[in-house]
Motif scaffolding. Structure first.
Motif, PDB file in Angstrom:
ATOM      1  N   ALA A  61       0.834  -1.206   0.000  1.00 13.36           N
ATOM      2  CA  ALA A  61       0.000   0.000   0.000  1.00 13.36           C
ATOM      3  C   ALA A  61       0.866   1.253   0.000  1.00 13.36           C
ATOM      4  CB  ALA A  61      -0.939  -0.014   1.201  1.00 13.36           C
ATOM      5  N   ILE A  62       1.909   1.270   0.824  1.00 17.48           N
ATOM      6  CA  ILE A  62       2.785   2.442   0.900  1.00 17.48           C
ATOM      7  C   ILE A  62       3.476   2.685  -0.432  1.00 17.48           C
ATOM      8  CG2 ILE A  62       4.934   3.302   1.921  1.00 17.48           C
ATOM      9  CD1 ILE A  62       3.995   2.000   4.550  1.00 17.48           C
ATOM     10  N   PHE A  63       4.028   1.645  -1.028  1.00 18.07           N
ATOM     11  CA  PHE A  63       4.725   1.813  -2.300  1.00 18.07           C
ATOM     12  C   PHE A  63       3.765   2.170  -3.426  1.00 18.07           C
ATOM     13  CE2 PHE A  63       8.093  -0.826  -0.252  1.00 18.07           C
ATOM     14  CZ  PHE A  63       9.055   0.161  -0.257  1.00 18.07           C
ATOM     15  N   THR A  64       2.554   1.629  -3.410  1.00 19.61           N
ATOM     16  CA  THR A  64       1.574   1.969  -4.438  1.00 19.61           C
ATOM     17  C   THR A  64       1.178   3.439  -4.330  1.00 19.61           C
ATOM     18  OG1 THR A  64       0.723  -0.288  -4.443  1.00 19.61           O
ATOM     19  CG2 THR A  64      -0.706   1.409  -5.355  1.00 19.61           C
ATOM     20  N   ILE A  65       0.925   3.911  -3.124  1.00 21.91           N
ATOM     21  CA  ILE A  65       0.569   5.323  -2.942  1.00 21.91           C
ATOM     22  C   ILE A  65       1.728   6.217  -3.373  1.00 21.91           C
ATOM     23  CG2 ILE A  65       0.079   7.088  -1.203  1.00 21.91           C
ATOM     24  CD1 ILE A  65      -1.524   4.901   0.294  1.00 21.91           C
ATOM     25  N   SER A  70       3.911  10.046  -7.216  1.00 21.87           N
ATOM     26  CA  SER A  70       5.041  10.495  -8.028  1.00 21.87           C
ATOM     27  C   SER A  70       4.684  10.577  -9.508  1.00 21.87           C
ATOM     28  CB  SER A  70       6.239   9.572  -7.826  1.00 21.87           C
ATOM     29  OG  SER A  70       5.970   8.296  -8.373  1.00 21.87           O
ATOM     30  N   ASN A  71       3.695   9.816  -9.960  1.00 18.94           N
ATOM     31  CA  ASN A  71       3.285   9.841 -11.361  1.00 18.94           C
ATOM     32  C   ASN A  71       2.006  10.625 -11.599  1.00 18.94           C
ATOM     33  OD1 ASN A  71       5.425   8.299 -12.232  1.00 18.94           O
ATOM     34  ND2 ASN A  71       4.354   6.390 -11.862  1.00 18.94           N
ATOM     35  N   PHE A  72       1.593  11.401 -10.609  1.00 18.96           N
ATOM     36  CA  PHE A  72       0.359  12.171 -10.733  1.00 18.96           C
ATOM     37  C   PHE A  72       0.557  13.270 -11.766  1.00 18.96           C
ATOM     38  CE2 PHE A  72      -2.816  15.275  -9.318  1.00 18.96           C
ATOM     39  CZ  PHE A  72      -3.922  14.456  -9.266  1.00 18.96           C
ATOM     40  N   SER A  73      -0.324  13.326 -12.750  1.00 20.46           N
ATOM     41  CA  SER A  73      -0.174  14.321 -13.802  1.00 20.46           C
ATOM     42  C   SER A  73      -0.839  15.639 -13.401  1.00 20.46           C
ATOM     43  CB  SER A  73      -0.782  13.806 -15.099  1.00 20.46           C
ATOM     44  OG  SER A  73      -2.162  13.545 -14.913  1.00 20.46           O
ATOM     45  N   ASP A  74      -0.236  16.725 -13.843  1.00 19.91           N
ATOM     46  CA  ASP A  74      -0.772  18.049 -13.546  1.00 19.91           C
ATOM     47  C   ASP A  74      -1.909  18.376 -14.499  1.00 19.91           C
ATOM     48  OD1 ASP A  74       1.063  18.445 -11.556  1.00 19.91           O
ATOM     49  OD2 ASP A  74       2.518  19.405 -12.880  1.00 19.91           O
ATOM     50  N   CYS A  75      -2.807  19.223 -14.040  1.00 18.19           N
ATOM     51  CA  CYS A  75      -3.930  19.672 -14.849  1.00 18.19           C
ATOM     52  C   CYS A  75      -3.893  21.198 -14.884  1.00 18.19           C
ATOM     53  CB  CYS A  75      -5.252  19.177 -14.288  1.00 18.19           C
ATOM     54  SG  CYS A  75      -5.364  17.397 -14.162  1.00 18.19           S
ATOM     55  N   PRO A  76      -3.190  21.809 -15.843  1.00 19.81           N
ATOM     56  CA  PRO A  76      -3.057  23.262 -15.857  1.00 19.81           C
ATOM     57  C   PRO A  76      -4.400  23.981 -16.012  1.00 19.81           C
ATOM     58  CG  PRO A  76      -1.762  22.264 -17.638  1.00 19.81           C
ATOM     59  CD  PRO A  76      -2.452  21.173 -16.903  1.00 19.81           C
ATOM     60  N   ASP A  77      -5.305  23.407 -16.792  1.00 21.60           N
ATOM     61  CA  ASP A  77      -6.614  24.041 -16.968  1.00 21.60           C
ATOM     62  C   ASP A  77      -7.380  24.079 -15.652  1.00 21.60           C
ATOM     63  OD1 ASP A  77      -6.027  24.291 -19.651  1.00 21.60           O
ATOM     64  OD2 ASP A  77      -7.046  22.422 -20.205  1.00 21.60           O
ATOM     65  N   ALA A  78      -7.296  23.004 -14.893  1.00 19.00           N
ATOM     66  CA  ALA A  78      -7.987  22.954 -13.603  1.00 19.00           C
ATOM     67  C   ALA A  78      -7.349  23.933 -12.625  1.00 19.00           C
ATOM     68  CB  ALA A  78      -7.961  21.539 -13.046  1.00 19.00           C
ATOM     69  N   ALA A  79      -6.019  24.102 -12.685  1.00 14.44           N
ATOM     70  CA  ALA A  79      -5.346  25.049 -11.795  1.00 14.44           C
ATOM     71  C   ALA A  79      -5.797  26.472 -12.090  1.00 14.44           C
ATOM     72  CB  ALA A  79      -3.834  24.923 -11.949  1.00 14.44           C
ATOM     73  N   VAL A  80      -5.931  26.809 -13.353  1.00 12.87           N
ATOM     74  CA  VAL A  80      -6.405  28.141 -13.732  1.00 12.87           C
ATOM     75  C   VAL A  80      -7.833  28.347 -13.239  1.00 12.87           C
ATOM     76  CG1 VAL A  80      -7.016  29.596 -15.704  1.00 12.87           C
ATOM     77  CG2 VAL A  80      -4.860  28.337 -15.701  1.00 12.87           C
TER      78      VAL A  80
END
Length: 100
Positions: A61-65, A70-80
């Motif tokens: 569980a720890i390694f999966t999280i 670490s591979n979470f993609s950014d969402c620039p449109d959502a940030a704006v």
């Protein structure tokens, strides 16, 4: 195991593990005679198998999280969009007299 819910899969694996563990507990002398490991080592492995399973699941569980974060993609449109909504909220709060 297609079509099963997660808890059903978890329960199926859990029941299978408990059945194998119970069988190992009942047949310890046979296992000790079949393996080239000391009887104390076999006894230790069988007795603490559920603990090793829980520790293994926790590490998984720890390694999966960590991997997913670490591979979470950014969402620039959502940030704006969030920045725009935050600015609108600040303006609305100032209108009703709340200072930030």
């Amino acid at each position: 195991m297609a079509g099963l819910l997660r808890y059903q899969i978890f329960l199926a694996y859990g029941v299978a593990f408990l059945a194998a563990w119970y069988t190992a507990l009942q047949n310890k002398p046979l296992i000790i005679s079949a393996l080239p490991i000391s009887p104390e080592g076999v006894n230790f492995m069988i007795r603490f198998a559920p603990l090793w399973l829980v520790v293994g699941l926790g590490l998984y569980a720890i390694f999966t999280i960590g991997f997913r974060v670490s591979n979470f993609s950014d969402c620039p449109d959502a940030a704006v969009e969030v920045d725009k909504q935050a600015k609108e909220a600040i303006v609305e709060l100032k209108k009703i007299g709340i200072k930030l």
